[in-house]
Design an enzyme around this catalytic site. Structure first.
Site, PDB file in Angstrom:
ATOM      1  N   LYS A   1     -18.399  -3.343  22.292  1.00 26.71           N
ATOM      2  CA  LYS A   1     -19.022  -4.529  22.908  1.00 26.71           C
ATOM      3  C   LYS A   1     -20.535  -4.541  22.708  1.00 26.71           C
ATOM      4  O   LYS A   1     -21.121  -5.586  22.454  1.00 26.71           O
ATOM      5  CB  LYS A   1     -18.679  -4.586  24.405  1.00 26.71           C
ATOM      6  CG  LYS A   1     -17.223  -4.962  24.659  1.00 26.71           C
ATOM      7  CD  LYS A   1     -16.883  -4.945  26.138  1.00 26.71           C
ATOM      8  CE  LYS A   1     -15.421  -5.310  26.367  1.00 26.71           C
ATOM      9  NZ  LYS A   1     -15.017  -5.180  27.757  1.00 26.71           N
TER      10      LYS A   1
ATOM     11  N   LYS B   1      -4.242  -7.712  17.803  1.00 22.59           N
ATOM     12  CA  LYS B   1      -3.636  -7.972  19.111  1.00 22.59           C
ATOM     13  C   LYS B   1      -4.006  -9.383  19.568  1.00 22.59           C
ATOM     14  O   LYS B   1      -5.112  -9.855  19.305  1.00 22.59           O
ATOM     15  CB  LYS B   1      -4.190  -6.941  20.104  1.00 22.59           C
ATOM     16  CG  LYS B   1      -3.359  -6.767  21.350  1.00 22.59           C
ATOM     17  CD  LYS B   1      -3.839  -5.584  22.157  1.00 22.59           C
ATOM     18  CE  LYS B   1      -4.987  -5.934  23.073  1.00 22.59           C
ATOM     19  NZ  LYS B   1      -5.158  -5.004  24.190  1.00 22.59           N
TER      20      LYS B   1
ATOM     21  N   LYS C   1      -8.201 -13.084  23.824  1.00 19.67           N
ATOM     22  CA  LYS C   1      -9.123 -14.222  23.959  1.00 19.67           C
ATOM     23  C   LYS C   1     -10.326 -14.074  23.014  1.00 19.67           C
ATOM     24  O   LYS C   1     -10.819 -15.050  22.474  1.00 19.67           O
ATOM     25  CB  LYS C   1      -9.646 -14.304  25.404  1.00 19.67           C
ATOM     26  CG  LYS C   1      -8.822 -15.245  26.299  1.00 19.67           C
ATOM     27  CD  LYS C   1      -9.090 -16.719  25.978  1.00 19.67           C
ATOM     28  CE  LYS C   1      -8.539 -17.682  26.996  1.00 19.67           C
ATOM     29  NZ  LYS C   1      -7.120 -17.915  26.976  1.00 19.67           N
TER      30      LYS C   1
END
Length: 337
Positions: free
Chosen positions: A116, A199, A202
C-alpha cells in the site's frame, strides 16, 4: 478468561459501499456458520478505514451499509455480537499498548503495508497505515479470541498477533489468549471474472470483473455471462489450465452447496453457455433477496443503530475487562471511580 464455546473474532472494512461476491464467499458466509458453533464477535472496522483519506459522510453511510449487509447475509444479533469498532474505545487504547511492544522492523516487514505504501508514496502514507496491523492485534486480543477467520493473505497478521500476545504474556504475566488463524480451505479465493489470475477485489478488479452484491441483479447476471473462459469447451475444474471455468465452478458450488464433481458431471458434453446461463440464474436468485433485506435495514436506521448499540455494549463488557487486566500488568495506575 473462560468462555463456554471457542471465541471467534473478525472485522470487515466499510470502505467499499457494496460488498462483492469475493467478500461474501470468502469471509461472510463463514461468519454466518461460525455464529452457530462459536462465541462470535464481528465488527465493522471504521478505525482501520481512516488509515487512508475518507469522505466523512460517505464513511458514515458505508458503515451502516456494511452492517446492514452483514445482517442481510444472516448474522443474527442474538447469536453473535455485531458492532462498530469506534463504538468500543478499548480498541484504540489497547492498540497504543501494543504499539509500544512492537519492533519498528517487525512492523516494517508487513507485506500489506509495503504494497500500500509503495502505491501511495512515502509522503502520503500515514503512520496509521504503518501501525494498523498493531491495531488489528489489539482488536483480536481484546476479546481473548481463540480463532480468527481470515483469508490466506492475512496469515502474516495473525502471526504478528501471536508473537505480541506471547511477548506480552512472558514479559508481564499471562493476560491474553494466543489465537490461531481459522483459514477456510474449501472455498479458496474467488477470482476476477475478466482476469482470473487476480483475486476479485475492489482495488484491483475492473468493473466487469467484480460482482457487487448491491448491484441490480441483471447487471450481475450479465457479468457472469460475459466472464472470460478459454477456447477448449470442456467443463472441468483445472485451476492451472482453465482458471476462468474453475472460478465459475467454485462460485456455483459455493452458492448452491453442490460439489464441483457433481457440477462437472451435470455439464458433461454441454458448452460454457449452459454453465454461464445457469450460474447467472443462481446468482440472481441469491442476490435478489439479499438486496431487499439490506434495503429493509437501511430504510429503518433506528433499528439498525439499536442493534449496533447493543452489540457495542456486549463487546465493551468483554473489552473493558481485558484492557483493565493489560493496564494493570503493564503497571499503569488505576483510575479511582
Amino acid at each position: 478468561m473462560a468462555h463456554d464455546r471457542p471465541r471467534a473474532l473478525s472485522g470487515i472494512q466499510p470502505t467499499a459501499g457494496s460488498f462483492h461476491l469475493g467478500n461474501y464467499l470468502g469471509a461472510i458466509r463463514q461468519y454466518v456458520a461460525l455464529q452457530e458453533t462459536h462465541d462470535a464477535f464481528y465488527m465493522v472496522v471504521d478505525l482501520h478505514a481512516i488509515t487512508v483519506p475518507q469522505d466523512p459522510r460517505e464513511l458514515r453511510a458505508n458503515t451502516r451499509v456494511a452492517a446492514a449487509q452483514l445482517l442481510a447475509a444472516g448474522l443474527d444479533p442474538d447469536r453473535c455480537t455485531l458492532f462498530v469498532q469506534s463504538h468500543v474505545p478499548e480498541h484504540a487504547q489497547l492498540g497504543w499498548v501494543m504499539n509500544c511492544l512492537t519492533g519498528f522492523g517487525e512492523a516494517s516487514r508487513m507485506t500489506q503495508f509495503k504494497d500500500k505504501s509503495a502505491k501511495q508514496g512515502a509522503d502520503r502514507t500515514t503512520v496509521g497505515l504503518f501501525t494498523y496491523p498493531v491495531l488489528q492485534v489489539a482488536d483480536i486480543l481484546l476479546y481473548q479470541a481463540d480463532q480468527v477467520p481470515v483469508g490466506e493473505d492475512q496469515r502474516q497478521h495473525i502471526e504478528l498477533t501471536r508473537d505480541l500476545a506471547e511477548r506480552f504474556n512472558s514479559r508481564y504475566g499471562h493476560a491474553f489468549t494466543v489465537p490461531s488463524a481459522h483459514i477456510v480451505k474449501e472455498t479458496g479465493k474467488i477470482y476476477d471474472l475478466q482476469d482470473p489470475s487476480i483475486k476479485m477485489s475492489k482495488s484491483a478488479s475492473t468493473p466487469k470483473g467484480i460482482i457487487s452484491l448491491l448491484d441490480e441483479p441483471k447487471v450481475s447476471a450479465k457479468k457472469i455471462k460475459s466472464a472470460v473462459t478459454d477456447l477448449d469447451t470442456v467443463i472441468r475444474f483445472d485451476e492451472e489450465n482453465k482458471p476462468g471455468v474453475s472460478n465459475l465452478l467454485t462460485i456455483y458450488a459455493t452458492l448452491t452447496g453442490t460439489s464441483i464433481a457433481d457440477l462437472e458431471r451435470k455439464y458433461e458434453g454441454k458448452g460454457y453457455g449452459a454453465l454461464k446461463t445457469d450460474l447467472a440464474e443462481v446468482m440472481v436468485d441469491w442476490v435478489t433477496p439479499f438486496r431487499s433485506r439490506t434495503q429493509e435495514y437501511l430504510d429503518d436506521p433506528e433499528t439498525l443503530d439499536n442493534i449496533l448499540a447493543k452489540g457495542a455494549e456486549k463487546a465493551r463488557t468483554v473489552a473493558a475487562e481485558t484492557l483493565a487486566l493489560a493496564y494493570d500488568k503493564v503497571g499503569l495506575l488505576p483510575a479511582k471511580h
